[in-house]
Enzyme design. Structure first.
Site, PDB file in Angstrom:
ATOM      1  N   LYS A  73      45.857  34.318  42.943  1.00 34.22           N
ATOM      2  CA  LYS A  73      45.807  33.092  43.749  1.00 34.22           C
ATOM      3  C   LYS A  73      46.365  31.882  43.008  1.00 34.22           C
ATOM      4  CE  LYS A  73      41.721  32.380  45.233  1.00 34.22           C
ATOM      5  NZ  LYS A  73      41.208  31.462  44.211  1.00 34.22           N
ATOM      6  N   THR A  75      48.353  31.925  40.391  1.00 36.09           N
ATOM      7  CA  THR A  75      49.770  32.213  40.175  1.00 36.09           C
ATOM      8  C   THR A  75      50.581  31.855  41.412  1.00 36.09           C
ATOM      9  OG1 THR A  75      49.176  34.012  38.670  1.00 36.09           O
ATOM     10  CG2 THR A  75      51.412  34.036  39.580  1.00 36.09           C
ATOM     11  N   ARG A  96      41.963  23.743  39.767  1.00 43.60           N
ATOM     12  CA  ARG A  96      40.726  23.602  38.993  1.00 43.60           C
ATOM     13  C   ARG A  96      40.968  23.871  37.515  1.00 43.60           C
ATOM     14  NH1 ARG A  96      36.967  27.910  41.467  1.00 43.60           N
ATOM     15  NH2 ARG A  96      38.976  28.980  41.528  1.00 43.60           N
ATOM     16  N   LYS A 107      37.555  37.591  32.787  1.00 49.95           N
ATOM     17  CA  LYS A 107      38.809  37.182  33.406  1.00 49.95           C
ATOM     18  C   LYS A 107      39.910  36.853  32.408  1.00 49.95           C
ATOM     19  CE  LYS A 107      40.370  34.138  37.150  1.00 49.95           C
ATOM     20  NZ  LYS A 107      39.966  33.074  38.090  1.00 49.95           N
ATOM     21  N   ALA A 275      33.200  29.126  43.018  1.00 46.61           N
ATOM     22  CA  ALA A 275      33.077  29.182  44.473  1.00 46.61           C
ATOM     23  C   ALA A 275      31.967  30.111  44.944  1.00 46.61           C
ATOM     24  CB  ALA A 275      34.400  29.614  45.093  1.00 46.61           C
ATOM     25  N   PHE A 303      37.964  32.045  44.899  1.00 44.59           N
ATOM     26  CA  PHE A 303      37.707  33.348  45.500  1.00 44.59           C
ATOM     27  C   PHE A 303      38.353  33.459  46.890  1.00 44.59           C
ATOM     28  CE2 PHE A 303      34.039  33.233  42.410  1.00 44.59           C
ATOM     29  CZ  PHE A 303      34.622  34.112  41.522  1.00 44.59           C
ATOM     30  N   PHE A 384      54.096  44.232  43.716  1.00 47.48           N
ATOM     31  CA  PHE A 384      53.968  45.021  42.487  1.00 47.48           C
ATOM     32  C   PHE A 384      55.048  46.098  42.495  1.00 47.48           C
ATOM     33  CE2 PHE A 384      50.021  42.875  42.247  1.00 47.48           C
ATOM     34  CZ  PHE A 384      49.511  43.013  40.965  1.00 47.48           C
ATOM     35  N   TRP A 412      55.375  35.752  40.093  1.00 46.46           N
ATOM     36  CA  TRP A 412      54.949  36.205  38.759  1.00 46.46           C
ATOM     37  C   TRP A 412      56.164  36.571  37.920  1.00 46.46           C
ATOM     38  CZ3 TRP A 412      55.315  40.437  35.581  1.00 46.46           C
ATOM     39  CH2 TRP A 412      54.415  40.498  34.505  1.00 46.46           C
TER      40      TRP A 412
END
Length: 558
Positions: A73, A75, A96, A107, A275, A303, A384, A412
């Protein structure tokens, strides 16, 4: 060329001086308070001086229900902002700040990934400009003044067994969840049960992120309820004369932080409530600055769209008057197959049956955004190498049935160039009809608001309050807090309050076990399931892989 990690990509970037980024954003140097050469605080006076300038379009980035396969998200948010600039649009991103808890926990870093990152990523992920430390200090000052008041005679008649204010530390430390302090004799304090929350769950964090200036900050801090008297009356920070000193600690933390993406797009990184246990959005002030300075302001909510986006709508937008023009829902084929029952280790193989079984999760988020929140949306499908054409075509076809387009996101791997298609669709959506609306009427009863969230957003059969929550509901209603919006503290891994129910479950009820008022932030928190406000570290913390060499170069930070 070999594979590069996120931190290696970030460290290879030739950053522009923050004065140049400010100039690009239209910020005069008189408003800048530099922290080194590549980051700065921006004086809140800028918002006052730009009051007459029209706002740009606000774009909210949210996601499907998260999985261990990852969605991307942040990214996507960064890559979208870069993509908008690539197609000639004046874009600013507002995100954030990461918490040290997940940075050292599961993470790792949280500044985007690949070629869609904000930099300096090491600073952003670690101490940055000291905002979280200031928030923790203000939180703990209030805790110290509360306990000191009791120690010094307890003039207010505070019941030590009915104290709701906890201490805070920005670290995953399960050992501190439930403690007993004040031990060691009469001069060491009053013995009582106590506990810590992670800083991002502190009400001070929520207060800072929802305030529109120092005056509002101070008023909100004063309204914070720390506990109750023996007679059952609430005791506030104002009763303890704490809000002035707390605001003094936060006078710099309230100023938004300016940094840049790898491609030099201006980025505000400010505030960071989780969140799943808080409201999950960056500060109102940073978002407003982005809107005043950009024709398009990209922001994200934590999230999935059932948590962060719902709170963005029902709490942040309701309080601030902000209104999104478009929503981006981030998904991956891999994550959808996981929702269809495929184990993480087997996600690389084509599996159309599992994909079809997992797609209802995405489609339910899409329907919520369009029909409940009333905002036009696009699905950003993070590509991907293992995705097959048949899988990508299936996602596109299912979304098309709902009248929603899918934009393949390659940010990405390609940065802003890989976000062009998404950027073009977002620009188109911003001109579409917008039926923005809240999930519930804030003047409804507490139980009616809980039911509205659970049935309209989670698609549950309703809400169940246990005996403790019912008692708290009656007390909060009697005290006049029943007209506040709701902040659901719920697992991020399911639409339900049961993390094991993947996809788009039906036939369940959501159980609320605890209700508490955050009078300073201006909302009620409804705790469900086994949600805790102090996470713990995993068996193998990310911290074990992080290191620094003799030149101060950090490695292993994601």
């Amino acid at each position: 060329m070999g594979f590069k990690s996120d931190i290696e990509i970030a460290q290879a970037c030739e950053k522009q001086k923050i004065t140049a980024i400010a100039a690009k954003a239209g910020i005069d140097e008189t408003y800048l308070e530099p922290y080194g050469s590549d980051k700065a605080k921006v004086d809140c006076k800028l918002l006052r001086d730009l009051a007459d300038r029209p706002d740009g379009k606000l774009i909210l980035v949210t996601a499907i229900t998260p999985t261990p396969a990852g969605e991307g998200k942040t990214t996507t948010s960064v890559g979208l902002a870069d993509g908008l600039r690539r197609i000639g649009k004046n874009a600013v991103v507002a995100l954030r700040e990461p918490s040290l808890g997940p940075v050292f926990g599961v993470k790792g870093g949280a500044a985007g990934g690949g070629y869609a990152q904000v930099v300096p990523m090491e600073d952003i992920n670690l101490h940055f400009t000291g905002d979280f430390h200031a928030i923790g200090a203000a939180n703990n000052l209030l805790a110290a003044m509360l306990d000191n008041h009791i120690q010094q005679g307890n003039r207010l008649g505070i019941d030590p067994k009915n104290i709701t204010w906890k201490r805070a530390v920005d670290m995953n430390d399960r050992q501190l969840r439930h403690i007993v302090d004040g031990l060691g004799g009469r001069m060491q304090g009053v013995p009582r049960e106590d506990g810590f929350e992670i800083t991002v769950a502190s009400e001070v964090m929520a207060v800072l992120c929802l305030s529109d200036g120092i005056a509002d900050l101070k008023e909100r801090l004063g309204r914070i309820i720390v506990g109750y008297t023996y007679a059952g009356e609430p005791v506030t920070a104002h009763d303890l004369h704490a809000e002035g000193a707390m605001a003094a600690l936060l006078k710099d933390a309230i100023k938004p932080n300016l940094v840049q993406t790898l491609e030099g797009t201006p980025a505000f990184i400010h505030g960071g409530p989780f969140a799943n246990i808080a409201h999950g959005c960056n500060s109102v002030m940073a978002t407003r600055m982005a809107l005043k300075l950009g024709d398009y302001a990209v922001t994200e909510a934590g999230f999935a769209a059932d948590l962060g986006a719902e709170k963005f709508i029902d709490i942040k937008c309701r309080m601030s008057g902000l209104r999104p023009s478009a929503v981006v829902i981030v998904a991956t084929v891999r994550a959808l197959k996981y929702h269809g029952g495929v184990p993480k280790a087997e996600l690389n193989g084509e599996n159309l049956e599992a994909l079809e079984k997992g797609l209802p999760n995405l489609l339910q988020h899409v329907e919520n955004v369009r029909n409940v929140y009333g905002v036009p949306c696009v699905v950003a499908l993070n590509e991907f190498p293992t995705d097959t054409k048949a899988e990508l075509d299936m996602v596109e076809a299912k979304c098309a049935e709902l009248g929603v387009n899918v934009a393949l996101s390659e940010v990405w791997a390609k940065g802003g160039e890989g976000g062009r298609a998404l950027a073009e669709e977002v620009v188109r959506l911003c001109e579409q009809p917008n039926r923005f609306g809240f999930v519930y009427d804030v003047n409804d009863s507490i139980e009616e608001k809980l039911n509205a969230i659970c049935t309209r957003v989670y698609h549950a059969d309703g809400v169940t309050l246990d005996a403790n929550a019912k008692k708290q509901l009656a007390q909060l209603t009697e005290l006049g807090f029943d007209k506040l919006p709701i902040c659901m503290a719920k697992t991020q891994y399911s639409f339900s309050d049961n993390a094991s129910l993947l996809g788009a479950p039906r036939g369940f009820r959501v159980t609320v076990r605890n209700l508490k008022v955050c009078a300073g932030a201006g909302f009620l928190v409804a705790l469900t399931g086994d949600i805790m406000t102090m996470p713990g570290l995993p068996k193998v913390p990310a911290a074990e892989k992080i290191d620094v060499d003799e030149n101060g170069v950090i490695s292993g930070l994601f």
